[in-house]
Write an enzyme that holds these catalytic residues in place. Structure first.
Site, PDB file in Angstrom:
ATOM      1  N   GLY A 225      25.498  29.476 -34.096  1.00 10.75           N
ATOM      2  CA  GLY A 225      25.219  28.537 -35.185  1.00 10.75           C
ATOM      3  C   GLY A 225      25.321  29.188 -36.553  1.00 10.75           C
ATOM      4  O   GLY A 225      25.866  28.606 -37.501  1.00 10.75           O
TER       5      GLY A 225
ATOM      6  N   LYS B 121      35.624  19.458 -29.591  1.00 11.14           N
ATOM      7  CA  LYS B 121      35.610  18.301 -30.493  1.00 11.14           C
ATOM      8  C   LYS B 121      35.919  18.631 -31.943  1.00 11.14           C
ATOM      9  O   LYS B 121      35.459  19.647 -32.460  1.00 11.14           O
ATOM     10  CB  LYS B 121      34.228  17.645 -30.446  1.00 11.14           C
ATOM     11  CG  LYS B 121      33.979  16.923 -29.148  1.00 11.14           C
ATOM     12  CD  LYS B 121      32.624  16.263 -29.195  1.00 11.14           C
ATOM     13  CE  LYS B 121      32.443  15.310 -28.029  1.00 11.14           C
ATOM     14  NZ  LYS B 121      31.130  14.678 -28.057  1.00 11.14           N
TER      15      LYS B 121
ATOM     16  N   GLY C  81      29.804  30.712 -30.161  1.00 10.92           N
ATOM     17  CA  GLY C  81      29.601  30.193 -28.817  1.00 10.92           C
ATOM     18  C   GLY C  81      30.633  30.552 -27.766  1.00 10.92           C
ATOM     19  O   GLY C  81      30.717  31.700 -27.309  1.00 10.92           O
TER      20      GLY C  81
ATOM     21  N   ARG D 171      22.061  41.447 -26.713  1.00 14.93           N
ATOM     22  CA  ARG D 171      21.304  41.327 -27.969  1.00 14.93           C
ATOM     23  C   ARG D 171      20.347  42.487 -28.179  1.00 14.93           C
ATOM     24  O   ARG D 171      20.091  42.878 -29.314  1.00 14.93           O
ATOM     25  CB  ARG D 171      20.549  40.002 -28.002  1.00 14.93           C
ATOM     26  CG  ARG D 171      21.503  38.851 -28.229  1.00 14.93           C
ATOM     27  CD  ARG D 171      20.793  37.530 -28.137  1.00 14.93           C
ATOM     28  NE  ARG D 171      21.678  36.460 -28.577  1.00 14.93           N
ATOM     29  CZ  ARG D 171      21.418  35.173 -28.425  1.00 14.93           C
ATOM     30  NH1 ARG D 171      20.293  34.800 -27.841  1.00 14.93           N
ATOM     31  NH2 ARG D 171      22.254  34.270 -28.854  1.00 14.93           N
TER      32      ARG D 171
HETATM   33  P1  AMP Z   1      33.207  24.251 -28.495  1.00 16.33           P
HETATM   34  O1  AMP Z   1      31.783  24.459 -28.076  1.00 16.33           O
HETATM   35  O2  AMP Z   1      33.410  23.099 -29.413  1.00 16.33           O
HETATM   36  O3  AMP Z   1      33.854  25.529 -28.972  1.00 16.33           O
HETATM   37  O4  AMP Z   1      33.963  23.806 -27.179  1.00 16.33           O
HETATM   38  C1  AMP Z   1      34.126  24.653 -26.088  1.00 16.33           C
HETATM   39  C2  AMP Z   1      34.460  23.828 -24.886  1.00 16.33           C
HETATM   40  O5  AMP Z   1      35.656  23.132 -25.103  1.00 16.33           O
HETATM   41  C3  AMP Z   1      34.672  24.654 -23.647  1.00 16.33           C
HETATM   42  O6  AMP Z   1      33.632  24.403 -22.766  1.00 16.33           O
HETATM   43  C4  AMP Z   1      36.002  24.148 -23.097  1.00 16.33           C
HETATM   44  O7  AMP Z   1      35.973  23.897 -21.723  1.00 16.33           O
HETATM   45  C5  AMP Z   1      36.221  22.872 -23.857  1.00 16.33           C
HETATM   46  N1  AMP Z   1      37.642  22.508 -23.961  1.00 16.33           N
HETATM   47  C6  AMP Z   1      38.644  23.258 -24.451  1.00 16.33           C
HETATM   48  N2  AMP Z   1      39.821  22.622 -24.305  1.00 16.33           N
HETATM   49  C7  AMP Z   1      39.573  21.452 -23.702  1.00 16.33           C
HETATM   50  C8  AMP Z   1      40.382  20.360 -23.269  1.00 16.33           C
HETATM   51  N3  AMP Z   1      41.686  20.377 -23.443  1.00 16.33           N
HETATM   52  N4  AMP Z   1      39.767  19.315 -22.688  1.00 16.33           N
HETATM   53  C9  AMP Z   1      38.435  19.306 -22.514  1.00 16.33           C
HETATM   54  N5  AMP Z   1      37.614  20.292 -22.909  1.00 16.33           N
HETATM   55  C10 AMP Z   1      38.171  21.367 -23.485  1.00 16.33           C
END
Ligand code: AMP
Length: 395
Positions: A376, A197, A353, A35
């Site tokens: 964000g 999610k 992220g 940064r």
């Molecule tokens: P996000 O912050 O929503 O982009 O989610 C990122 C996180 O999703 C990472 O820490 C990954 O380990 C997790 N992730 C990706 N694929 C899977 C999966 N199949 N099962 C559980 N966690 C996952």
């Protein structure tokens, strides 16, 4: 859009909102100075014009004055990166800050103490903003990471510089890159959304359906879609309360002519662990006790084909649990595909992220067109929101 390139800073004091919210270890060593490096071009341009620079930032989330969040810990690193001995004001407003700012000579750089020592900062307090505004002649916002917050230093302060405000080069680059995806993307435009999610990305998906021709849904998110379509996902991460929503999204995509690509196979594991036993199985037929933790070989090839025919690519979210070596393969394969497409002239933007962490970890940083710095802020832009920090400069 007014940027630092449109202003000659000779004889002027630039008050720059930077994002120096860097990670520190227990000995206050900076573990990732990206940064600070990212703010360097803006600072150098102003100094080379013959101006001086006043840097303001937050660090962490202090409750009042907390020494461990003092920006004094980063003075040395900032000096080293910019190549100028940085002065420090132990307060960001009031007598101390004003004296330090008025003593500042052209060519010099002053760093102010943590803005968030004052609750007024995050409240967007107008008097506090006015106090900040006294320090400089021109306001420059170069902090994309906080552009989605209507805080004093990111947004409110801009109103005290009606004619003398502009974007720093980092923030300008972010805006231009996002525009290349959301407004001016050469077709076919592809968005790849992965991560854990669906619920955290619903608004992104809905907004993006109007902008893209292809959508890849990967990672943990995909199981909610697979289950909604009647598949069996075993113990994979799945949001049962979002099944209808998943179908609704697929319908919307169909109506809008967006082709949606979901993994067809997975690396399934019998535990959420790098040491777990694994097997490859169809994504809609995962046995009980097993969970999909990465994209399988057929999915990787399918996604590779989609990536290679796209001219504009946005990537947010990993395809698997990339933090564990045995489940990083899908994310790495996707990074390789995007790198190849980029080499062939495709514009690719990675942001938000965890995908940024993945891109850095696996060395794709210089093989994609642009890596966005704001998690964000990036997601809110993708949701179609106008960020207050950006609007304040445009007004
Ligand atoms: P996000 O912050 O929503 O982009 O989610 C990122 C996180 O999703 C990472 O820490 C990954 O380990 C997790 N992730 C990706 N694929 C899977 C999966 N199949 N099962 C559980 N966690 C996952």
């Amino acid at each position: 859009m007014k940027t630092i390139q449109d202003i000659n800073f000779e004889g002027k004091k630039a008050l720059i909102r930077v994002d120096f919210n860097v990670p520190l270890d227990e000995n206050f060593n900076i573990t990732d100075a990206t940064r600070i490096e990212a703010a360097k071009p803006t600072i150098i341009k102003i100094l080379e014009d013959g101006g001086s620079v006043i840097l303001m930032s937050h660090l962490g989330r202090p409750k009042g004055v907390e020494e461990k969040y003092s920006l004094k810990h980063i003075i040395g690193k900032v000096s080293e990166i910019i190549g100028v001995e940085v002065k420090f004001a132990t307060d960001c407003v009031g007598e101390i800050a004003e004296k330090a700012a008025s003593d500042l000579k052209m060519g010099e750089v002053l760093l102010l103490e943590n803005l968030r020592y004052y609750a007024e900062e995050t409240k967007g307090d107008i008097e506090f903003s006015e106090q900040l505004s006294k320090l400089g002649d021109v306001y420059v916002n170069d902090a994309f990471g906080t552009a989605h917050r209507a805080h004093a230093s990111t947004t409110i302060v801009a109103q005290f510089f009606p004619e003398n405000k502009c974007f720093g080069s980092l923030l300008a680059q972010e805006i231009v890159s996002l525009k290349k995806i959301l407004e001016e993307g050469e077709k076919p435009v592809l968005a790849i959304l992965g991560g854990a999610k669906v619920s955290s990305k619903i608004t992104v998906i809905e907004n993006i359906l109007d902008k893209v021709n292809h959508l890849i849904i990967g990672g943990g998110m995909s199981f909610t879609f697979v289950k909604a379509l009647g598949g069996t996902v075993g113990n994979s991460i799945c949001e049962d309360d979002k099944l209808d929503l998943a179908l609704e999204i697929l319908n919307q995509a169909k109506e809008k002519g967006v082709q949606v690509h979901i993994p067809v196979d997975v690396i399934a594991a019998d535990d959420f662990s790098n040491e777990a036993n694994t097997q490859i199985c169809d994504i809609n037929n995962i046995p009980d006790g097993w969970q999909g933790l990465d994209a399988g070989p057929k999915s990787r090839e399918l996604f590779n084909q989609v990536v290679l025919k796209s001219k504009t690519i946005l990537w947010n979210g990993p395809l698997g649990v990339f933090e564990m070596e045995n489940f990083a393969g899908g994310t790495i394969a996707l990074g390789n595909s995007i790198s190849e497409a980029t080499k062939n002239g495709t514009f690719s933007l990675v942001g938000g992220g965890d995908s940024v962490a993945a891109v850095k970890q696996f060395g794709f940083e210089n093989k994609v067109s642009y890596v966005s710095t704001g998690g964000g802020a990036m997601l809110e832009s993708l949701e179609g929101k106008t960020l207050p920090g950006i609007e304040a400069i445009l007004k």
